[in-house]
Design a protein around this motif. Structure first.
Motif, PDB file in Angstrom:
ATOM      1  N   ARG A   1       0.836  -1.216   0.000  1.00  0.00           N
ATOM      2  CA  ARG A   1       0.000   0.000   0.000  1.00  0.00           C
ATOM      3  C   ARG A   1       0.870   1.266   0.000  1.00  0.00           C
ATOM      4  NH1 ARG A   1      -2.360  -3.978   2.824  1.00  0.00           N
ATOM      5  NH2 ARG A   1      -4.615  -4.261   2.746  1.00  0.00           N
ATOM      6  N   ASN A   2       2.149   1.084  -0.258  1.00  0.00           N
ATOM      7  CA  ASN A   2       3.088   2.221  -0.226  1.00  0.00           C
ATOM      8  C   ASN A   2       3.177   2.888   1.132  1.00  0.00           C
ATOM      9  OD1 ASN A   2       4.386   2.395  -2.648  1.00  0.00           O
ATOM     10  ND2 ASN A   2       2.564   3.312  -3.626  1.00  0.00           N
ATOM     11  N   ILE A   3       3.056   2.105   2.163  1.00  0.00           N
ATOM     12  CA  ILE A   3       3.194   2.648   3.523  1.00  0.00           C
ATOM     13  C   ILE A   3       4.498   2.083   4.095  1.00  0.00           C
ATOM     14  CG2 ILE A   3       2.210   2.700   5.855  1.00  0.00           C
ATOM     15  CD1 ILE A   3      -0.559   2.450   4.625  1.00  0.00           C
ATOM     16  N   ARG A   4       5.322   2.966   4.599  1.00  0.00           N
ATOM     17  CA  ARG A   4       6.612   2.520   5.149  1.00  0.00           C
ATOM     18  C   ARG A   4       6.487   2.219   6.636  1.00  0.00           C
ATOM     19  NH1 ARG A   4      10.770   5.099   1.386  1.00  0.00           N
ATOM     20  NH2 ARG A   4       9.479   6.324  -0.019  1.00  0.00           N
ATOM     21  N   ILE A   5       7.465   1.475   7.141  1.00  0.00           N
ATOM     22  CA  ILE A   5       7.429   1.100   8.551  1.00  0.00           C
ATOM     23  C   ILE A   5       8.679   1.623   9.263  1.00  0.00           C
ATOM     24  CG2 ILE A   5       7.418  -0.831  10.199  1.00  0.00           C
ATOM     25  CD1 ILE A   5       4.820  -0.843   8.777  1.00  0.00           C
ATOM     26  N   ILE A   6       8.438   2.268  10.385  1.00  0.00           N
ATOM     27  CA  ILE A   6       9.513   2.798  11.233  1.00  0.00           C
ATOM     28  C   ILE A   6       9.440   2.088  12.580  1.00  0.00           C
ATOM     29  CG2 ILE A   6      10.273   4.877  12.469  1.00  0.00           C
ATOM     30  CD1 ILE A   6       9.237   6.498  10.086  1.00  0.00           C
ATOM     31  N   MET A   7      10.563   1.521  12.993  1.00  0.00           N
ATOM     32  CA  MET A   7      10.582   0.787  14.270  1.00  0.00           C
ATOM     33  C   MET A   7      11.164   1.666  15.373  1.00  0.00           C
ATOM     34  SD  MET A   7       9.494  -2.313  13.790  1.00  0.00           S
ATOM     35  CE  MET A   7      10.237  -3.661  14.716  1.00  0.00           C
ATOM     36  N   ASP A   8      10.746   1.393  16.582  1.00  0.00           N
ATOM     37  CA  ASP A   8      11.229   2.120  17.750  1.00  0.00           C
ATOM     38  C   ASP A   8      12.452   1.373  18.283  1.00  0.00           C
ATOM     39  OD1 ASP A   8      11.187   3.774  20.080  1.00  0.00           O
ATOM     40  OD2 ASP A   8       9.012   3.875  19.913  1.00  0.00           O
ATOM     41  N   ILE A   9      13.544   2.075  18.477  1.00  0.00           N
ATOM     42  CA  ILE A   9      14.761   1.448  18.976  1.00  0.00           C
ATOM     43  C   ILE A   9      15.073   2.049  20.347  1.00  0.00           C
ATOM     44  CG2 ILE A   9      17.259   1.250  18.576  1.00  0.00           C
ATOM     45  CD1 ILE A   9      15.801  -0.457  16.628  1.00  0.00           C
ATOM     46  N   VAL A  10      15.131   1.198  21.339  1.00  0.00           N
ATOM     47  CA  VAL A  10      15.343   1.670  22.716  1.00  0.00           C
ATOM     48  C   VAL A  10      16.709   1.153  23.157  1.00  0.00           C
ATOM     49  CG1 VAL A  10      14.353   1.754  25.034  1.00  0.00           C
ATOM     50  CG2 VAL A  10      12.869   1.328  23.061  1.00  0.00           C
ATOM     51  N   VAL A  11      17.726   2.009  23.045  1.00  0.00           N
ATOM     52  CA  VAL A  11      19.073   1.535  23.353  1.00  0.00           C
ATOM     53  C   VAL A  11      19.787   2.416  24.372  1.00  0.00           C
ATOM     54  CG1 VAL A  11      19.505   0.119  21.307  1.00  0.00           C
ATOM     55  CG2 VAL A  11      19.806   2.599  21.169  1.00  0.00           C
ATOM     56  N   ASN A  12      19.049   3.279  25.038  1.00  0.00           N
ATOM     57  CA  ASN A  12      19.647   3.947  26.199  1.00  0.00           C
ATOM     58  C   ASN A  12      19.715   2.953  27.354  1.00  0.00           C
ATOM     59  OD1 ASN A  12      20.438   6.347  27.923  1.00  0.00           O
ATOM     60  ND2 ASN A  12      18.592   5.663  28.986  1.00  0.00           N
ATOM     61  N   HIS A  13      18.754   2.030  27.351  1.00  0.00           N
ATOM     62  CA  HIS A  13      18.658   1.053  28.441  1.00  0.00           C
ATOM     63  C   HIS A  13      18.072  -0.249  27.911  1.00  0.00           C
ATOM     64  CE1 HIS A  13      15.181   3.884  28.359  1.00  0.00           C
ATOM     65  NE2 HIS A  13      14.495   2.757  28.276  1.00  0.00           N
ATOM     66  N   THR A  14      18.228  -1.309  28.687  1.00  0.00           N
ATOM     67  CA  THR A  14      17.534  -2.563  28.367  1.00  0.00           C
ATOM     68  C   THR A  14      16.668  -2.914  29.572  1.00  0.00           C
ATOM     69  OG1 THR A  14      19.037  -4.140  29.440  1.00  0.00           O
ATOM     70  CG2 THR A  14      19.625  -3.436  27.208  1.00  0.00           C
ATOM     71  N   SER A  15      15.826  -3.886  29.375  1.00  0.00           N
ATOM     72  CA  SER A  15      15.096  -4.459  30.515  1.00  0.00           C
ATOM     73  C   SER A  15      16.103  -5.183  31.410  1.00  0.00           C
ATOM     74  CB  SER A  15      14.080  -5.467  29.998  1.00  0.00           C
ATOM     75  OG  SER A  15      13.650  -6.299  31.054  1.00  0.00           O
ATOM     76  N   THR A  16      15.828  -5.228  32.696  1.00  0.00           N
ATOM     77  CA  THR A  16      16.681  -6.037  33.572  1.00  0.00           C
ATOM     78  C   THR A  16      16.432  -7.530  33.322  1.00  0.00           C
ATOM     79  OG1 THR A  16      15.026  -5.706  35.294  1.00  0.00           O
ATOM     80  CG2 THR A  16      16.994  -4.319  35.399  1.00  0.00           C
ATOM     81  N   GLU A  17      15.459  -7.836  32.460  1.00  0.00           N
ATOM     82  CA  GLU A  17      15.237  -9.238  32.047  1.00  0.00           C
ATOM     83  C   GLU A  17      16.066  -9.594  30.813  1.00  0.00           C
ATOM     84  OE1 GLU A  17      13.195 -11.674  33.533  1.00  0.00           O
ATOM     85  OE2 GLU A  17      13.399 -10.161  35.119  1.00  0.00           O
ATOM     86  N   HIS A  18      16.792  -8.648  30.260  1.00  0.00           N
ATOM     87  CA  HIS A  18      17.654  -8.966  29.110  1.00  0.00           C
ATOM     88  C   HIS A  18      18.772  -9.899  29.584  1.00  0.00           C
ATOM     89  CE1 HIS A  18      20.282  -8.640  25.676  1.00  0.00           C
ATOM     90  NE2 HIS A  18      19.313  -8.018  25.024  1.00  0.00           N
ATOM     91  N   HIS A  19      19.178 -10.829  28.741  1.00  0.00           N
ATOM     92  CA  HIS A  19      20.181 -11.797  29.211  1.00  0.00           C
ATOM     93  C   HIS A  19      21.498 -11.116  29.562  1.00  0.00           C
ATOM     94  CE1 HIS A  19      23.030 -12.543  25.843  1.00  0.00           C
ATOM     95  NE2 HIS A  19      22.030 -12.158  25.086  1.00  0.00           N
ATOM     96  N   TRP A  20      21.803  -9.979  28.931  1.00  0.00           N
ATOM     97  CA  TRP A  20      23.038  -9.263  29.307  1.00  0.00           C
ATOM     98  C   TRP A  20      22.957  -8.857  30.774  1.00  0.00           C
ATOM     99  CZ3 TRP A  20      22.293  -5.098  24.911  1.00  0.00           C
ATOM    100  CH2 TRP A  20      22.528  -5.690  23.665  1.00  0.00           C
ATOM    101  N   PHE A  21      21.831  -8.280  31.148  1.00  0.00           N
ATOM    102  CA  PHE A  21      21.728  -7.783  32.525  1.00  0.00           C
ATOM    103  C   PHE A  21      21.657  -8.944  33.509  1.00  0.00           C
ATOM    104  CE2 PHE A  21      19.940  -6.058  36.392  1.00  0.00           C
ATOM    105  CZ  PHE A  21      20.704  -4.900  36.547  1.00  0.00           C
ATOM    106  N   LYS A  22      20.933  -9.983  33.115  1.00  0.00           N
ATOM    107  CA  LYS A  22      20.810 -11.120  34.050  1.00  0.00           C
ATOM    108  C   LYS A  22      22.179 -11.721  34.337  1.00  0.00           C
ATOM    109  CE  LYS A  22      17.061 -13.463  32.493  1.00  0.00           C
ATOM    110  NZ  LYS A  22      15.773 -14.100  32.431  1.00  0.00           N
ATOM    111  N   SER A  23      23.024 -11.738  33.322  1.00  0.00           N
ATOM    112  CA  SER A  23      24.366 -12.265  33.527  1.00  0.00           C
ATOM    113  C   SER A  23      25.222 -11.287  34.350  1.00  0.00           C
ATOM    114  CB  SER A  23      25.012 -12.539  32.165  1.00  0.00           C
ATOM    115  OG  SER A  23      26.406 -12.582  32.282  1.00  0.00           O
ATOM    116  N   ALA A  24      25.021  -9.991  34.119  1.00  0.00           N
ATOM    117  CA  ALA A  24      25.849  -8.971  34.781  1.00  0.00           C
ATOM    118  C   ALA A  24      25.499  -8.812  36.263  1.00  0.00           C
ATOM    119  CB  ALA A  24      25.672  -7.623  34.077  1.00  0.00           C
ATOM    120  N   LEU A  25      24.245  -9.002  36.593  1.00  0.00           N
ATOM    121  CA  LEU A  25      23.799  -8.770  37.969  1.00  0.00           C
ATOM    122  C   LEU A  25      24.444  -9.780  38.917  1.00  0.00           C
ATOM    123  CD1 LEU A  25      21.741  -6.997  39.638  1.00  0.00           C
ATOM    124  CD2 LEU A  25      20.164  -8.927  39.436  1.00  0.00           C
TER     125      LEU A  25
END
Ligand code: GLC
Length: 556
Positions: free
Chosen positions: A92-116
């Motif tokens: 339909r000629n409609i473009r898609i823009i995604m939201d990127i949240v990279v100032n922080h992650t969830s504390t459920e992210h595997h990076w944080f779970k490993s770091a904690l």
């Protein structure tokens, strides 16, 4: 204007998927729901959709707490649903823009779970850890959602920084591995064929070298537009955005014009455009959000003037009143009862005739209002419930009923109520129980009624989207506030070498008379919110009725 990118004449529609359309009976919206409404969006005429985060997340902050950047939250559907959405939108000629949240992650992210709790983790340095100072948090900085911005890791006796909820841990951008991860994440989505990205609180990514107490504020002056913010954005832009030709819009918290000129400079080395929020603080008493106050009309106009003239030829701004963090503009600056439709249209014109790329937040195109909740139990947003707890229960600085009044004006849930599709049960949003109560006016205010009424707010938006594509001066013209001191009218001129465009808006319910200089070869109305105006010949003296707006195009 030196550039001809598609997004300079485009209008972007923001979808908050949780509240947009539920394809079943879960009570929360999903990707199939969005697909089912693409024809509606096509009819409106928008060029692109910005989806707020749909990644795997515990949803503490409704998706702005990402646990896995590479997968879709099952509440919204599957990757196959997402691919289908991309394809259906493209067709339909409609473009898609995604939201990127990279100032922080969830504390459920595997990076944080490993770091904690583990100083030796390979991901420990992905986050910002500091030792206690005098047995307490390292600084007195406040989280944007209330309380101190540091949380203790009891195992290692170090604190991690969270500028938002304690379940949203700030990433350490000093670490080149973090920046590499960010490039990989964005490349993954760009490879899928995404046209662009909205970058969440992106001007907060660069933290200062030293972490010290803020004796005169909440800490933001130390990390807002931080020392390496531009450098980091240039690095990401070169590696990903420029390579894929992505459009990018950065959400800039408490920023300045100088910085935004750089973020969105026309050399394209950082971002395409910026969101700034200064105009949405016109109803903050002494700069404080959690107050109830009328909006300061003169200051609103002067803020627009500052940004419109300041970005012209240097950068590029997003034009908007509403998003998922802001109350509904028709309730905020308009009149959501007697003049709901007229004021919704007037407010639309007032920002859409400026320079920049307009954003329409779901429901704005039908003049949706705040729900006017009467009990704290109706609120779901953690910022609102936290602030209620802090101000009413802990500090006791306001009474419960005062706080409910404040929330009625300021809560983010005001815009998050489910989209009102029709007059059926639950406004046609879900077959189940909606996750957040729907505004009582849905039998009157809904998309079906709007589409069936030629004079509705919906068709007004359809028209302004089209005007931007047809009338060049809307995109390129210089901005000039014709009446900065007027107490009720917002009247500005846009001017190019061949045309002038005058847009006049009455922000109040009283009549106002005005006299305009309309000299030119060809003078005509191109937009008006009272039906009897558009096909008449503009006269220099005119009376603006309650919430009336008129836009006049003059060929010089
Ligand atoms: C942005 C989002 C908001 C979120 C915050 C933290 O301001 O728009 O919804 O809570 O960032 O990610």
């Amino acid at each position: 204007m030196t550039n001809s990118e598609w997004w300079r004449t485009a209008t972007i529609y923001q979808i908050y998927p949780k509240s947009f359309c539920d394809s079943g009976n879960k009570g929360t919206g999903d990707i199939q729901g969005i697909i089912s409404k693409l024809d509606y969006l096509k009819k409106l005429g928008v060029d692109a959709l910005w989806l707020t985060p749909i990644y795997q997340s515990p949803m503490i902050d409704n998706g702005y707490d990402i646990a896995d950047y590479y997968s879709i939250n099952p509440d919204f559907g599957t990757m196959a649903d997402f691919d289908e959405l991309l394809e259906e939108a493209k067709s339909r000629n409609i473009r898609i823009i995604m939201d990127i949240v990279v100032n922080h992650t969830s504390t459920e992210h595997h990076w944080f779970k490993s770091a904690l709790g583990n100083k030796g983790s390979e991901y420990r340095d992905y986050y910002i850890w500091k030792d206690p100072v005098d047995g307490k948090a390292p600084t007195n900085w406040q989280s944007k959602f209330g309380g101190n911005a540091w949380a203790l890791d009891e195992v290692t006796n170090q604190y991690y920084l969270h500028l938002f909820a304690k379940e949203q841990a700030d990433l350490n951008w000093e670490n080149s591995k973090v920046r590499k991860e960010v490039k990989d994440i964005i490349s993954f989505w760009a490879e899928k064929g995404i046209d662009g990205f909205r970058l969440d609180v992106i001007n907060l990514i660069s933290k200062p070298n030293e972490f010290i107490n803020d004796e005169s504020g909440d800490g933001r002056r130390f990390y807002t537009d931080g020392p390496k913010a531009h450098q980091y954005l240039q690095e990401i832009s070169e590696a990903v955005f420029q390579k894929y030709g992505s459009v990018t819009v950065g959400e800039m918290s408490s920023t300045t014009l100088d910085h935004c000129q750089k973020y969105s400079a026309q050399d394209g080395k950082e971002l395409s455009m910026v969101f700034n929020f200064h105009h949405l603080k016109a109803d903050y008493k002494n700069g404080e959000k959690w107050t109830k106050a009328p909006f300061d009309f003169l200051s609103l106009k002067s803020i627009f003037n500052h940004w419109q003239t300041g970005l012209n030829g240097k950068g590029w701004g997003a034009l908007f009143w509403c998003n998922h963090d802001q109350p509904r503009v028709v309730s905020r600056l308009g009149n959501d009862e007697e003049y709901r439709e007229l004021s919704a249209k007037m407010l639309a014109s007032s920002v859409h005739m400026m320079q920049g790329t307009p954003y329409i937040y779901q429901g704005e195109e039908i003049g949706m209002t705040n729900p006017h909740y009467t009990s704290i139990d109706q609120y779901r947003d953690l910022e609102s419930t936290n602030m209620f707890d802090i101000m009413v229960n802990q500090e006791k600085s306001v009474s419960e009923s005062e706080m409910l009044d404040i929330l009625d004006q300021k809560s983010r849930d005001n815009s998050r109520t489910p989209m009102q599709w029709n007059g059926n049960d639950n406004a046609g949003f879900t077959l189940g129980t909606p996750w957040l109560s729907i505004a009582n006016n849905y039998q009157d205010v809904n998309a079906e009624n709007a589409v069936n009424d030629k004079n509705s707010v919906f068709y007004f938006y359809q028209k302004i989207i089209q005007l931007r594509k047809e009338i060049e001066v809307i995109t390129s013209g210089d901005y000039y506030d014709l009446m900065p001191e007027h107490k009720a009218l917002f009247c500005y001129q846009r001017e190019s070498s061949t045309h002038r465009l005058i847009a006049v808006h009455n922000f109040y319910a009283n009549e106002e008379s005005v006299s305009l200089d309309l000299k030119g070869e060809d003078v005509r109305y191109i937009l008006a919110n009272y039906g009897d105006v558009e096909f008449t010949q503009p006269q220099e003296g005119m009376i603006l009725r309650p919430y009336e707006c008129r836009v006049i195009l003059i060929q010089k």
